[in-house]
Design a protein around this motif. Sequence first.
Motif, PDB file in Angstrom:
ATOM      1  N   CYS A  15     -44.718 -19.159  58.048  1.00  0.00           N
ATOM      2  CA  CYS A  15     -44.623 -19.554  59.509  1.00  0.00           C
ATOM      3  C   CYS A  15     -45.782 -19.122  60.156  1.00  0.00           C
ATOM      4  CB  CYS A  15     -43.340 -19.033  59.900  1.00  0.00           C
ATOM      5  SG  CYS A  15     -43.332 -17.130  60.294  1.00  0.00           S
ATOM      6  N   GLY A  18     -50.423 -18.619  59.661  1.00  0.00           N
ATOM      7  CA  GLY A  18     -50.459 -19.098  58.100  1.00  0.00           C
ATOM      8  C   GLY A  18     -50.094 -20.635  57.836  1.00  0.00           C
ATOM      9  N   ILE A  37     -43.535 -14.052  51.277  1.00  0.00           N
ATOM     10  CA  ILE A  37     -42.514 -13.044  50.887  1.00  0.00           C
ATOM     11  C   ILE A  37     -41.254 -13.634  50.968  1.00  0.00           C
ATOM     12  CG2 ILE A  37     -41.975 -11.667  52.942  1.00  0.00           C
ATOM     13  CD1 ILE A  37     -42.300  -9.235  51.029  1.00  0.00           C
ATOM     14  N   ASP A  38     -41.175 -14.793  51.837  1.00  0.00           N
ATOM     15  CA  ASP A  38     -39.941 -15.339  51.928  1.00  0.00           C
ATOM     16  C   ASP A  38     -39.834 -16.723  51.377  1.00  0.00           C
ATOM     17  OD1 ASP A  38     -38.040 -16.895  53.373  1.00  0.00           O
ATOM     18  OD2 ASP A  38     -38.362 -16.095  55.399  1.00  0.00           O
ATOM     19  N   ILE A  92     -47.513  -8.271  59.017  1.00  0.00           N
ATOM     20  CA  ILE A  92     -46.174  -7.653  59.921  1.00  0.00           C
ATOM     21  C   ILE A  92     -46.776  -6.982  61.181  1.00  0.00           C
ATOM     22  CG2 ILE A  92     -44.701  -7.495  57.869  1.00  0.00           C
ATOM     23  CD1 ILE A  92     -45.417  -4.396  57.705  1.00  0.00           C
ATOM     24  N   ARG A 133     -46.219   1.031  54.860  1.00  0.00           N
ATOM     25  CA  ARG A 133     -46.146  -0.232  54.794  1.00  0.00           C
ATOM     26  C   ARG A 133     -47.142  -1.340  55.546  1.00  0.00           C
ATOM     27  NH1 ARG A 133     -44.790  -3.850  51.271  1.00  0.00           N
ATOM     28  NH2 ARG A 133     -43.820  -5.600  52.081  1.00  0.00           N
ATOM     29  N   HIS A 138     -51.418  -5.488  55.265  1.00  0.00           N
ATOM     30  CA  HIS A 138     -52.562  -5.887  55.619  1.00  0.00           C
ATOM     31  C   HIS A 138     -53.714  -5.482  55.008  1.00  0.00           C
ATOM     32  CE1 HIS A 138     -50.912  -7.294  59.635  1.00  0.00           C
ATOM     33  NE2 HIS A 138     -49.988  -6.450  59.274  1.00  0.00           N
ATOM     34  N   TYR A 179     -51.093  -0.777  63.116  1.00  0.00           N
ATOM     35  CA  TYR A 179     -51.707  -1.923  63.063  1.00  0.00           C
ATOM     36  C   TYR A 179     -53.050  -1.978  63.188  1.00  0.00           C
ATOM     37  CZ  TYR A 179     -51.842  -7.062  64.112  1.00  0.00           C
ATOM     38  OH  TYR A 179     -51.935  -8.381  64.213  1.00  0.00           O
ATOM     39  N   LYS A 183     -56.086  -3.344  60.930  1.00  0.00           N
ATOM     40  CA  LYS A 183     -56.955  -4.563  61.212  1.00  0.00           C
ATOM     41  C   LYS A 183     -58.410  -4.170  61.309  1.00  0.00           C
ATOM     42  CE  LYS A 183     -54.041  -7.954  61.315  1.00  0.00           C
ATOM     43  NZ  LYS A 183     -53.816  -8.854  60.241  1.00  0.00           N
ATOM     44  N   PRO A 209     -57.631 -12.859  66.366  1.00  0.00           N
ATOM     45  CA  PRO A 209     -57.065 -13.439  67.337  1.00  0.00           C
ATOM     46  C   PRO A 209     -56.753 -12.639  68.617  1.00  0.00           C
ATOM     47  CG  PRO A 209     -56.233 -14.127  65.655  1.00  0.00           C
ATOM     48  CD  PRO A 209     -56.950 -13.076  65.128  1.00  0.00           C
ATOM     49  N   TRP A 211     -53.704 -12.901  71.841  1.00  0.00           N
ATOM     50  CA  TRP A 211     -52.100 -12.948  71.951  1.00  0.00           C
ATOM     51  C   TRP A 211     -52.045 -14.458  71.413  1.00  0.00           C
ATOM     52  CZ3 TRP A 211     -49.830  -8.576  71.970  1.00  0.00           C
ATOM     53  CH2 TRP A 211     -50.392  -7.548  72.712  1.00  0.00           C
ATOM     54  N   LEU A 217     -44.682 -11.916  67.273  1.00  0.00           N
ATOM     55  CA  LEU A 217     -44.632 -11.334  68.576  1.00  0.00           C
ATOM     56  C   LEU A 217     -43.264 -11.474  69.209  1.00  0.00           C
ATOM     57  CD1 LEU A 217     -48.086 -12.372  70.030  1.00  0.00           C
ATOM     58  CD2 LEU A 217     -47.566 -10.124  69.011  1.00  0.00           C
TER      59      LEU A 217
HETATM   60  N1  LIG Z   1     -49.511 -13.508  66.634  1.00  0.00           N
HETATM   61  C1  LIG Z   1     -50.501 -12.764  67.240  1.00  0.00           C
HETATM   62  O1  LIG Z   1     -50.554 -12.621  68.314  1.00  0.00           O
HETATM   63  C2  LIG Z   1     -51.622 -12.484  66.303  1.00  0.00           C
HETATM   64  C3  LIG Z   1     -52.801 -11.786  66.851  1.00  0.00           C
HETATM   65  C4  LIG Z   1     -53.766 -11.371  65.967  1.00  0.00           C
HETATM   66  C5  LIG Z   1     -53.603 -11.346  64.628  1.00  0.00           C
HETATM   67  N2  LIG Z   1     -52.431 -11.882  63.933  1.00  0.00           N
HETATM   68  C6  LIG Z   1     -52.430 -11.726  62.675  1.00  0.00           C
HETATM   69  O2  LIG Z   1     -52.382 -13.317  62.055  1.00  0.00           O
HETATM   70  C7  LIG Z   1     -51.323 -13.086  60.806  1.00  0.00           C
HETATM   71  C8  LIG Z   1     -50.465 -14.020  61.080  1.00  0.00           C
HETATM   72  O3  LIG Z   1     -49.317 -13.551  61.962  1.00  0.00           O
HETATM   73  P1  LIG Z   1     -48.324 -14.497  62.670  1.00  0.00           P
HETATM   74  O4  LIG Z   1     -48.397 -14.064  64.013  1.00  0.00           O
HETATM   75  O5  LIG Z   1     -48.492 -15.813  62.240  1.00  0.00           O
HETATM   76  O6  LIG Z   1     -47.259 -13.771  62.087  1.00  0.00           O
HETATM   77  P2  LIG Z   1     -45.633 -14.371  61.441  1.00  0.00           P
HETATM   78  O7  LIG Z   1     -44.638 -13.508  61.520  1.00  0.00           O
HETATM   79  O8  LIG Z   1     -45.515 -15.631  62.409  1.00  0.00           O
HETATM   80  O9  LIG Z   1     -46.130 -14.828  59.920  1.00  0.00           O
HETATM   81  C9  LIG Z   1     -46.385 -13.815  59.143  1.00  0.00           C
HETATM   82  C10 LIG Z   1     -45.950 -14.542  57.797  1.00  0.00           C
HETATM   83  O10 LIG Z   1     -46.671 -13.525  56.685  1.00  0.00           O
HETATM   84  C11 LIG Z   1     -45.192 -13.401  55.878  1.00  0.00           C
HETATM   85  N3  LIG Z   1     -45.656 -12.070  55.090  1.00  0.00           N
HETATM   86  C12 LIG Z   1     -45.290 -10.672  55.826  1.00  0.00           C
HETATM   87  N4  LIG Z   1     -45.167  -9.825  54.842  1.00  0.00           N
HETATM   88  C13 LIG Z   1     -45.680 -10.176  53.654  1.00  0.00           C
HETATM   89  C14 LIG Z   1     -46.060  -9.944  52.477  1.00  0.00           C
HETATM   90  N5  LIG Z   1     -45.958  -8.628  52.162  1.00  0.00           N
HETATM   91  N6  LIG Z   1     -46.634 -10.854  51.462  1.00  0.00           N
HETATM   92  C15 LIG Z   1     -46.478 -12.208  51.787  1.00  0.00           C
HETATM   93  N7  LIG Z   1     -46.147 -12.566  53.146  1.00  0.00           N
HETATM   94  C16 LIG Z   1     -45.721 -11.961  53.719  1.00  0.00           C
HETATM   95  C17 LIG Z   1     -44.014 -13.468  56.877  1.00  0.00           C
HETATM   96  O11 LIG Z   1     -42.876 -13.692  56.023  1.00  0.00           O
HETATM   97  C18 LIG Z   1     -44.285 -14.531  57.636  1.00  0.00           C
HETATM   98  O12 LIG Z   1     -44.077 -15.853  57.095  1.00  0.00           O
HETATM   99  C19 LIG Z   1     -51.205 -11.560  60.680  1.00  0.00           C
HETATM  100  O13 LIG Z   1     -52.073 -11.061  59.866  1.00  0.00           O
HETATM  101  C20 LIG Z   1     -51.146 -11.183  62.140  1.00  0.00           C
HETATM  102  O14 LIG Z   1     -51.227  -9.704  61.992  1.00  0.00           O
HETATM  103  C21 LIG Z   1     -51.351 -12.349  64.862  1.00  0.00           C
END
Ligand SMILES: NC(=O)c1ccc[n+]([C@@H]2O[C@H](COP(=O)([O-])OP(=O)(O)OC[C@H]3O[C@@H](n4cnc5c(N)ncnc54)[C@H](O)[C@@H]3O)[C@@H](O)[C@H]2O)c1
Length: 272
Positions: A15, A18, A37-38, A92, A133, A138, A179, A183, A209, A211, A217
């Motif tokens: 989701c 990714g 993981i899902d 996460i 965790r 990460h 977190y 990062k 990135p 927000w 989020l």
């Molecule tokens: N959304 C934001 O604002 C934002 C900003 C900066 C960085 N990020 C980073 O971008 C990346 C993606 O975030 P997102 O917002 O799309 O999150 P999201 O929750 O929408 O997607 C994350 C996905 O990672 C999977 N996942 C979680 N733990 C896992 C594991 N141990 N092994 C395999 N898969 C696992 C989840 O099931 C999920 O499908 C993350 O690393 C997050 O920290 C997000």
Amino acid sequence: MKFKDKVALVTGAGCGIGKAIALAFAREGARVVVNDIDAGAIETTLAEIVKLGGEGLGMAADVSHSKEVKDMFAGTLKKFGTLDILVNNAGIARTTDEVLKRGDACLQELLTSGRVTTSVEATRTMTDEAWDRMLAVHLYGTFYCTREALNIMEDRGKGKIINMASIAGMVGIPGSPDYSAAKGAIIAFTKSVAREVIGRGVYVNAIAPGWIDTPLLTHQLTPTFRFVAVTQTPVGRMGTPEEVAAVALFLASEDASFVVGQVICPTGGGYV
Ligand SMILES: NC(=O)c1ccc[n+]([C@@H]2O[C@H](COP(=O)([O-])OP(=O)(O)OC[C@H]3O[C@@H](n4cnc5c(N)ncnc54)[C@H](O)[C@@H]3O)[C@@H](O)[C@H]2O)c1
């Protein structure tokens, strides 16, 4: 098609960002290994890849487990014989309801009085398990996947690795010490590995990135938090997963042939 017949493995592709990256690679002709993981989320992404006329391979694994990661790369090699691109994206963002509540109270205080006198108390209340965790998914996940990828890419003399960092690793975001630490470490890891392996033709870069509107989020952002996040973003809105995917595509392409060990920040002007 920029990535015709290339093989790309995207972690956490069930989701959010990714998934957008996996679909963007598929649109450009890549064969995509969809990790998450899902297992159910993997199926959703795979179905969309097939709809696009692409080819995908689902690989359920927890990236924080080195054995599961080893098996995932072995499965990738068995199916496609090689790996051209790795995107370490899985992530996460966990916190407790109490921290969220106190965070909201801090924001209310800021908005009404202009000064915050309380603390979200995230660090002093964090458990060992929560800390471990966050780092495991990460930072350890990024290391485990990078190690396996380099065992393929360094010998082939080419490859692209893109690590998902965050502005949280560059500026101090209160309430997310675990977190931010993960990062920040990913950024340092990216720079070190990039300089180690560029001589072998392997490019390593990071995306940090701001927000981005994703499920990660959803449970973290109270209406006040969302309001503040948007006001901190000069573009005037949160970013989309597709806008981050566009940066990943650039870094994985030949257009980025002089970009090594960099951290590209799609933040809508929120961090410059
Ligand atoms: N959304 C934001 O604002 C934002 C900003 C900066 C960085 N990020 C980073 O971008 C990346 C993606 O975030 P997102 O917002 O799309 O999150 P999201 O929750 O929408 O997607 C994350 C996905 O990672 C999977 N996942 C979680 N733990 C896992 C594991 N141990 N092994 C395999 N898969 C696992 C989840 O099931 C999920 O499908 C993350 O690393 C997050 O920290 C997000």
